[in-house]
Design a protein around this motif. Structure first.
Motif, PDB file in Angstrom:
ATOM      1  N   VAL A   1      33.593 -22.694 -46.607  1.00 30.95           N
ATOM      2  CA  VAL A   1      34.078 -21.309 -46.647  1.00 30.95           C
ATOM      3  C   VAL A   1      34.756 -21.009 -45.324  1.00 30.95           C
ATOM      4  O   VAL A   1      34.107 -20.848 -44.287  1.00 30.95           O
ATOM      5  CB  VAL A   1      32.911 -20.322 -46.883  1.00 30.95           C
ATOM      6  CG1 VAL A   1      33.452 -18.901 -47.028  1.00 30.95           C
ATOM      7  CG2 VAL A   1      32.111 -20.722 -48.104  1.00 30.95           C
ATOM      8  N   ASP A   2      36.073 -20.919 -45.368  1.00 28.88           N
ATOM      9  CA  ASP A   2      36.804 -20.747 -44.115  1.00 28.88           C
ATOM     10  C   ASP A   2      38.084 -19.955 -44.378  1.00 28.88           C
ATOM     11  O   ASP A   2      38.668 -20.028 -45.460  1.00 28.88           O
ATOM     12  CB  ASP A   2      37.151 -22.116 -43.518  1.00 28.88           C
ATOM     13  CG  ASP A   2      37.686 -21.976 -42.088  1.00 28.88           C
ATOM     14  OD1 ASP A   2      37.326 -20.973 -41.432  1.00 28.88           O
ATOM     15  OD2 ASP A   2      38.454 -22.859 -41.660  1.00 28.88           O
ATOM     16  N   ALA A   3      38.481 -19.181 -43.393  1.00 26.00           N
ATOM     17  CA  ALA A   3      39.740 -18.417 -43.483  1.00 26.00           C
ATOM     18  C   ALA A   3      40.236 -18.196 -42.072  1.00 26.00           C
ATOM     19  O   ALA A   3      39.467 -18.233 -41.105  1.00 26.00           O
ATOM     20  CB  ALA A   3      39.510 -17.091 -44.183  1.00 26.00           C
ATOM     21  N   LYS A   4      41.524 -17.936 -41.953  1.00 28.40           N
ATOM     22  CA  LYS A   4      42.106 -17.728 -40.624  1.00 28.40           C
ATOM     23  C   LYS A   4      42.752 -16.355 -40.542  1.00 28.40           C
ATOM     24  O   LYS A   4      42.884 -15.640 -41.549  1.00 28.40           O
ATOM     25  CB  LYS A   4      43.121 -18.824 -40.330  1.00 28.40           C
ATOM     26  CG  LYS A   4      44.291 -18.878 -41.296  1.00 28.40           C
ATOM     27  CD  LYS A   4      45.185 -20.060 -40.974  1.00 28.40           C
ATOM     28  CE  LYS A   4      46.415 -20.103 -41.875  1.00 28.40           C
ATOM     29  NZ  LYS A   4      46.092 -20.245 -43.288  1.00 28.40           N
ATOM     30  N   GLU A   5      43.150 -15.994 -39.357  1.00 29.10           N
ATOM     31  CA  GLU A   5      43.793 -14.707 -39.112  1.00 29.10           C
ATOM     32  C   GLU A   5      44.972 -14.504 -40.058  1.00 29.10           C
ATOM     33  O   GLU A   5      45.798 -15.400 -40.237  1.00 29.10           O
ATOM     34  CB  GLU A   5      44.281 -14.636 -37.659  1.00 29.10           C
ATOM     35  CG  GLU A   5      44.918 -13.316 -37.297  1.00 29.10           C
ATOM     36  CD  GLU A   5      45.387 -13.296 -35.844  1.00 29.10           C
ATOM     37  OE1 GLU A   5      46.419 -12.669 -35.573  1.00 29.10           O
ATOM     38  OE2 GLU A   5      44.710 -13.919 -34.990  1.00 29.10           O
ATOM     39  N   GLY A   6      45.001 -13.331 -40.679  1.00 30.84           N
ATOM     40  CA  GLY A   6      46.089 -13.017 -41.611  1.00 30.84           C
ATOM     41  C   GLY A   6      45.760 -13.318 -43.056  1.00 30.84           C
ATOM     42  O   GLY A   6      46.461 -12.864 -43.963  1.00 30.84           O
ATOM     43  N   ASP A   7      44.691 -14.101 -43.301  1.00 26.92           N
ATOM     44  CA  ASP A   7      44.278 -14.393 -44.676  1.00 26.92           C
ATOM     45  C   ASP A   7      43.605 -13.166 -45.295  1.00 26.92           C
ATOM     46  O   ASP A   7      43.080 -12.297 -44.596  1.00 26.92           O
ATOM     47  CB  ASP A   7      43.281 -15.560 -44.703  1.00 26.92           C
ATOM     48  CG  ASP A   7      43.969 -16.897 -44.475  1.00 26.92           C
ATOM     49  OD1 ASP A   7      45.218 -16.925 -44.511  1.00 26.92           O
ATOM     50  OD2 ASP A   7      43.256 -17.890 -44.263  1.00 26.92           O
ATOM     51  N   THR A   8      43.603 -13.153 -46.629  1.00 23.07           N
ATOM     52  CA  THR A   8      42.855 -12.129 -47.373  1.00 23.07           C
ATOM     53  C   THR A   8      41.836 -12.837 -48.252  1.00 23.07           C
ATOM     54  O   THR A   8      42.187 -13.771 -48.990  1.00 23.07           O
ATOM     55  CB  THR A   8      43.785 -11.277 -48.262  1.00 23.07           C
ATOM     56  OG1 THR A   8      44.696 -10.549 -47.430  1.00 23.07           O
ATOM     57  CG2 THR A   8      42.982 -10.284 -49.096  1.00 23.07           C
ATOM     58  N   ILE A   9      40.598 -12.408 -48.159  1.00 18.62           N
ATOM     59  CA  ILE A   9      39.542 -12.996 -48.972  1.00 18.62           C
ATOM     60  C   ILE A   9      38.917 -11.912 -49.845  1.00 18.62           C
ATOM     61  O   ILE A   9      39.028 -10.725 -49.557  1.00 18.62           O
ATOM     62  CB  ILE A   9      38.457 -13.665 -48.096  1.00 18.62           C
ATOM     63  CG1 ILE A   9      37.705 -12.614 -47.260  1.00 18.62           C
ATOM     64  CG2 ILE A   9      39.055 -14.740 -47.218  1.00 18.62           C
ATOM     65  CD1 ILE A   9      36.557 -13.195 -46.447  1.00 18.62           C
ATOM     66  N   VAL A  10      38.276 -12.345 -50.925  1.00 20.58           N
ATOM     67  CA  VAL A  10      37.553 -11.430 -51.810  1.00 20.58           C
ATOM     68  C   VAL A  10      36.069 -11.598 -51.532  1.00 20.58           C
ATOM     69  O   VAL A  10      35.571 -12.723 -51.384  1.00 20.58           O
ATOM     70  CB  VAL A  10      37.844 -11.736 -53.291  1.00 20.58           C
ATOM     71  CG1 VAL A  10      37.008 -10.837 -54.199  1.00 20.58           C
ATOM     72  CG2 VAL A  10      39.326 -11.549 -53.589  1.00 20.58           C
ATOM     73  N   PHE A  11      35.363 -10.455 -51.460  1.00 18.87           N
ATOM     74  CA  PHE A  11      33.922 -10.525 -51.222  1.00 18.87           C
ATOM     75  C   PHE A  11      33.208  -9.545 -52.140  1.00 18.87           C
ATOM     76  O   PHE A  11      33.641  -8.395 -52.305  1.00 18.87           O
ATOM     77  CB  PHE A  11      33.588 -10.201 -49.770  1.00 18.87           C
ATOM     78  CG  PHE A  11      32.109 -10.184 -49.480  1.00 18.87           C
ATOM     79  CD1 PHE A  11      31.364 -11.354 -49.520  1.00 18.87           C
ATOM     80  CD2 PHE A  11      31.454  -8.988 -49.198  1.00 18.87           C
ATOM     81  CE1 PHE A  11      29.997 -11.346 -49.263  1.00 18.87           C
ATOM     82  CE2 PHE A  11      30.089  -8.966 -48.937  1.00 18.87           C
ATOM     83  CZ  PHE A  11      29.356 -10.140 -48.974  1.00 18.87           C
TER      84      PHE A  11
END
Length: 891
Positions: free
Chosen positions: A322-332
Motif C-alpha cells: 500500500v503506497d502512494a506519492k505526492e499528488g496521488d488520489t486514493i480511496v479510503f
C-alpha cells in the motif's frame, strides 16, 4: 366461520379531527423541510388503534375529490359557509395518503362526489358480499348508514373518543332509525353543510315529526290533517326547503366507483418506503416501532446482483504494497458499527490505490507508519464516503487525517437534498449502482447489529464500498458542475465538514457535579409539586400514569374529557392546555411534567453521555435538512431549553476546559429577517436595519399605522414579531391566529397590512414562486439549490407547499450558508493566529467558544468581526456576544 371485516374511514373528516387534536402544538410538529406534521402524526396513531381494534381484512380511506359535487348543482350555497381549510392542514393531506399507501391501505376519491358517498357505496357493497362493516368519521351525517351489519363510529371530541352508532343506538339518541335520520336532517337543516331546514324546527321537533309521520314525504301527504298552528304555517312555507334538504342529506350509495371490493383488500406494508417516509417526516417514534426483521425488498439484493470483488487482505507482512506519492488520489473507507461514530465499534477498512483494493478487519494496522503517513499527508488526496465520520473515527485511533477533499455523501446531498439517506447503498442506488449492500443487511438490524464472522462477507462488503466511492465520483462531480454547485461543495460543505469534525473531537466540558446538584434540586421541586397535586386530588396516585391521572381528572374531579385513547382518557399536553382554566391542578401537573422532562432528558441524559475526558461530543448532521441547517444529536446541544428558568440552569454545567477560562458566545441578530430584507430588496425593511431600529417595533409601528416606535406597546411588538417570523416561514392567517390567539379575520388583516407596508417582500414572494416554476428549484444567495419537483403538481395542496418552500428556502438556506462561512473563516482565523481557543458548539445562528483567560480580549474583538464580515450584504450583519465562566453566564 366469522365474516370478513371491512373498515371504511372518512379521510377528510378524520384528518380534520387529527389536525385539531394537536393544533396547539402545531409549530412543534414540523419535519426538517418545514412541513407541518401534526395531522399526519395523529392520523397514524388513530389508524394504529383502529386496525388493532377492528382487525379488518379490507380497508378504504375515502377523500373528497374537490370543492364542488352534484349537491352544488342542486343548491349553489351547499357548504358555502365553511371557513377555508387551514393551509397547515391542506399541505398534510397528500402525505396522509402517501402514508396510507405505504401501509398497504387503499384510498379513493371520485369527481363530483363526497367521501360520504364513496363510503355509503362501499358499505352496501361490503354488506352484499357478507362483510361486517365499520365506518369511522367525525361527521354524524354518516350515521344514516348504520344497519345490523354496519356500525358507524363517530369521533366525539379529539380523535379516538368514538361513539358507536347502531340502529338501536340511533333510536336511543335521536328517537329515529338511521334512514329516518335523513328526514330529521331535512326538517332541521344543517348549519355545517349550509342548507336551511324548516323555520323554527330544531332537532327535538324534527325528531317528533319524523316519529309521527315516518318521512318528510308522508308528513306533507298528511299536512292538511294537522291543526292550524305556526308550525304548520312554517312547514307549508318551507316545503321546498325540506324536500331539497332531504336530497342534500341523503348519502348516495350507488356512486359510479371504478374499483371493487377486491381492490381494497389490505396489502403488504412497503417497509422501504415506509421507513423513508418516517425519516422524511422525522417520526422517530414510528421508526423505532418498525420491525427490524420486516421484509425490506430494496435491501435484499438478489444473489446475482452481489458483485464479488477482487481484493487483497492486508496483514503486517504485506503493508508495503500500500503506497502512494505526492499528488496521488486514493480511496479510503473506514467501517464502523452504528451511527454514533464517537463510540461505535470498528468493523474494518478498505483502501483503493492505483486500481488495487486492500482490506482488513484490523484497524490497528492503520497506525503502522506507512498507512498512517498515507492518511495524514496533506499532499496525498483522499476520497471518502463521509469526511466527518472518517476524520473522527481515525482520530480515535490517534490518526490526524488530512487531504480529504472529496466526500461522496456530501456530493449526493447537494445534488438531491430531498433524499438525505446516509446509507451508502441507498446513495449508490440513486445512481444505478446496486452492488453495495446496506449495512443493515451485512451487520444485522437494530440491537442485533454485529460484525460478520465470515471474512469473505465482510471483506467483499468493504471492497464494494471503496469501489463505489471511486466509480461514482466522476458522475457526482459532473452533476455538481452541471448544477453550478461545485463551488458550494468545495468552498463551503467540505471545509465546514472539517470544522465540524474538529468541533466534535474537541467536545465541550460538562461538570457532572453541577448536573447532580440540579438533579437534587429538581427532585426536591418535583417532590414538593407531587404533594401539592396530591392535595388538590385528595389522594396519592402515579402522576406519570396516564390511566391513573385520567381517572383522577375525569372521573373523580369531574373535568370534561377532551379525547380518549385505546387505554382510557388522553392526558396529553395539548389536552391539559385546553383544561388549564378549569382547575388549578392542571397548571401544577403541566409544571411537574416540564421539570420532569428537563430532569430526564437533559440532566440525566447529559450525565449519561459525558465521556471519559469529561466532555460531551455531539454529532452534527450535515446532510439532514434541505435548507442546509445543521442538526445536533447524541446529545442534542441545540435543543437545551432556554424559555424556562429551570431549562436555562442546564447551561451552568457547560464550562471551559481551563479553570480560569471562559465560555464565549456570539450570535447573529435577526439573521433570517436580514436575509429577507436582502433577497426582497425591500427599502423600508433595509432602512430599518441600517438605522439600527428594533425591527419588531418598527414593523409594529408600520402595520398598526403609528407615528413612531415610541407608541408601540409590548403587545403590538409581540404581534409584529409573530408576523415577521411568520412571513419567513410562510405562515397562513390560520397559523398566525393560533399563535396570537386572535381571529383568522384579524390575522389576515395583520398579514395584509404587512404586505402593504413592505410591498417588495410580497413582490419577492411572487417572484420566488415564478422562478421556481421556471427553473424547478429555489436557490440561496450562495447558490445552494433546493429542487422542487412538486412546484407543477396537479394536486393543489402539494403544489402550495412547494410554493411556500420556494419562498422560505432561500431565506433559511442563506442564513445557514452565512453561519457556515463564518465557521470556516473563524477556524481559519484561529489557526492563522495560533490561538488555543476552540470553537465547540453551533446552535444555528450562535457560535460557542472555549477561551483561555489570556485570549479573551482577542476573541472579544475577532469573533464579531469575522461573523459580521462573513458575507457582504446591502445591510449590515450584526453579531452580539457575551462571555462568562459557563454557558449560562455567557448569554
Amino acid at each position: 366461520m366469522a365474516n370478513q371485516k371491512l373498515l371504511l374511514i372518512d379521510g377528510n373528516s378524520v384528518a380534520f379531527r387529527a389536525f385539531y387534536a394537536l393544533y396547539r402544538q402545531l409549530e412543534n410538529f414540523r419535519n426538517p423541510e418545514g412541513l407541518h406534521t401534526n395531522a399526519i402524526y395523529t392520523f397514524k396513531n388513530m389508524l394504529d388503534v383502529l386496525l388493532n381494534d377492528v382487525k379488518p381484512d379490507h380497508v378504504l380511506v375515502a377523500f373528497d375529490a374537490g370543492k364542488t359535487t352534484f349537491r352544488n348543482n342542486m343548491y349553489a350555497d351547499y357548504k358555502g359557509g365553511r371557513q377555508k381549510t387551514p393551509g397547515e392542514l391542506s399541505e398534510q393531506l397528500p402525505y396522509i395518503q402517501e402514508l396510507l399507501h405505504d401501509l398497504g391501505i387503499s384510498t379513493y376519491e371520485l369527481e363530483n362526489y363526497e367521501a360520504d358517498d364513496i363510503i355509503g357505496t362501499f358499505s352496501r357493497i361490503g354488506e352484499e358480499n357478507g362483510f361486517d362493516v365499520t365506518i369511522v368519521t367525525g361527521d354524524k351525517d354518516l350515521t344514516q348508514l348504520a344497519t345490523e351489519k354496519t356500525t358507524v363510529m363517530v369521533t366525539k371530541s379529539g380523535v379516538m373518543n368514538l361513539e358507536a352508532y347502531t340502529p338501536e343506538h340511533m333510536k336511543e339518541v335521536n328517537g329515529v332509525t338511521p334512514t329516518e335520520f335523513i328526514d330529521m336532517k331535512a326538517l332541521m337543516g344543517d348549519n355545517s353543510d349550509n342548507y336551511p331546514g324548516v323555520t323554527k324546527v330544531g332537532p327535538k321537533k324534527a325528531s317528533q315529526l319524523v316519529q309521527e309521520y315516518g318521512s318528510v314525504e308522508n308528513l306533507y301527504d298528511h299536512i292538511d290533517e294537522m291543526k292550524q298552528s305556526k308550525l304548520k304555517e312554517n312547514l307549508l312555507n318551507d316545503k321546498d326547503k325540506a324536500l331539497l334538504g332531504k336530497k342534500l342529506a341523503t348519502i348516495d350509495c350507488q356512486t359510479p366507483v371504478t374499483i371493487g371490493i377486491d381492490d381494497i383488500k389490505r396489502k403488504d406494508i412497503d417497509y422501504p418506503k415506509l421507513r423513508r417516509f418516517y425519516e422524511k417526516m422525522n417520526f422517530r417514534k414510528f421508526l423505532s416501532e418498525l420491525d427490524p426483521n420486516a421484509a425490506d425488498s430494496e435491501n435484499q439484493n438478489d444473489e446475482n446482483e452481489k458483485v464479488l470483488m477482487e481484493y487483497t487482505e492486508l496483514t503486517k507482512d504485506n503493508l508495503a504494497k500500500v503506497d502512494a506519492k505526492e499528488g496521488d488520489t486514493i480511496v479510503f473507507y473506514l467501517g464502523m458499527l452504528g451511527p454514533n461514530y464517537h463510540l461505535a465499534d470498528f468493523v474494518g477498512f478498505a483502501f483503493k490505490i492505483a486500481g488495487q483494493i486492500y482490506v482488513s478487519r484490523d484497524v490497528d494496522l492503520l497506525k503502522e507508519e506507512n498507512l498512517q503517513h498515507l492518511l495524514e499527508d496533506e499532499k496525498i488526496k483522499k476520497d471518502v464516503f463521509d469526511l466527518k465520520r472518517t476524520t473522527v473515527g481515525l482520530n480515535r485511533l490517534g490518526i490526524h487525517a488530512h487531504g480529504i477533499d472529496y466526500d461522496m455523501l456530501l456530493a449526493s446531498y447537494l445534488i438531491n437534498n430531498e433524499n438525505n439517506s446516509d446509507d451508502m447503498a441507498e446513495v449508490c442506488r440513486m445512481y444505478g449502482n446496486n452492488s453495495v449492500r446496506s449495512d443493515l443487511d451485512v451487520y444485522g438490524k437494530g440491537k442485533s447489529e454485529q460484525i460478520p464472522e465470515d471474512d469473505k462477507v465482510l471483506f467483499n462488503h468493504l471492497a464494494t464500498k471503496a469501489e463505489a466511492i471511486e466509480s461514482l465520483k466522476e458522475t457526482l462531480l459532473a452533476k455538481l458542475k452541471e448544477h453550478e454547485q461545485d463551488d458550494l461543495f468545495a468552498s463551503i460543505e467540505i471545509p465546514v465538514a472539517r470544522v465540524l469534525a474538529k468541533m466534535e473531537i474537541n467536545g465541550i466540558k460538562v461538570l457532572p457535579d453541577t448536573l447532580t446538584q440540579l438533579q437534587d434540586e429538581f427532585a426536591g421541586e418535583l417532590s414538593k409539586m407531587e404533594k401539592e397535586i396530591y392535595e388538590e386530588a385528595g389522594e396519592e396516585f402515579n402522576i406519570n400514569s396516564p390511566k391513573q391521572l385520567g381517572h383522577i381528572l375525569f372521573e373523580k374531579m369531574g373535568l370534561k374529557p377532551i379525547k380518549k385513547t385505546k387505554t382510557g382518557y388522553s392526558t396529553s399536553v395539548d389536552v391539559l392546555n385546553q383544561l388549564k382554566d378549569e382547575n388549578p391542578i392542571i397548571e401544577k401537573i403541566l409544571s411537574y411534567r416540564q421539570i420532569a422532562k428537563i430532569q430526564s432528558t437533559y440532566v440525566n441524559g447529559l450525565l449519561d453521555v459525558i465521556q471519559k475526558d469529561g466532555r460531551v461530543h455531539t454529532r452534527y448532521l450535515q446532510t439532514l435538512t434541505a435548507t442546509g441547517r445543521l442538526s445536533s444529536v447524541d446529545p442534542n446541544l441545540q435543543n437545551i431549553p432556554t424559555r424556562t428558568e429551570e431549562g436555562k440552569q442546564i447551561r451552568k454545567a457547560f464550562v471551559p476546559s481551563q479553570p480560569d477560562g471562559y465560555i464565549f458566545s456570539c450570535d447573529y441578530s435577526q439573521i433570517e429577517l436580514r436575509v429577507l430584507a436582502q433577497v426582497s430588496g425591500d427599502e423600508q425593511m433595509q432602512e430599518a436595519f441600517r438605522t439600527g431600529y428594533d425591527i419588531h417595533a418598527h414593523t409594529a409601528m408600520r402595520i398598526f399605522h403609528l407615528k413612531s416606535t415610541d407608541e408601540v406597546t409590548p403587545l403590538m411588538r409581540r404581534r409584529a414579531k409573530a408576523v415577521n417570523f411568520g412571513i419567513v416561514y410562510g405562515i397562513s392567517d390560520y397559523g398566525l391566529s393560533k399563535n396570537l390567539n386572535i381571529s383568522r379575520k384579524q390575522a389576515k388583516e395583520f398579514i395584509d397590512n404587512y404586505f402593504e407596508q413592505y410591498p417588495q417582500i410580497k413582490d419577492y414572494m411572487d417572484k420566488a414562486v415564478k422562478v421556481a416554476r421556471e427553473k424547478g428549484y429555489a436557490e440561496t444567495i450562495m447558490h445552494r439549490r433546493r429542487y422542487l419537483p412538486d412546484i407543477h403538481a396537479k394536486n393543489f395542496n402539494v403544489r402550495s407547499f412547494a410554493e411556500r418552500t420556494a419562498i422560505n428556502s432561500p431565506i433559511q438556506g442563506s442564513a445557514a450558508d452565512i453561519i457556515k462561512i463564518a465557521m470556516i473563516n473563524m477556524q481559519q482565523k484561529l489557526d492563522e493566529m495560533h490561538l488555543k481557543t476552540k470553537m465547540v458548539v453551533q446552535v444555528h445562528d450562535e457560535l460557542i467558544f472555549d477561551v483561555p483567560k489570556d485570549e479573551l480580549e482577542t476573541i472579544k474583538k475577532i469573533v464579531p468581526e469575522v461573523m459580521q464580515s462573513a458575507v457582504r450584504l446591502d445591510i449590515p450583519l450584526v453579531a452580539d456576544s457575551g462571555y462568562g465562566h459557563n454557558w449560562f453566564d455567557a448569554k
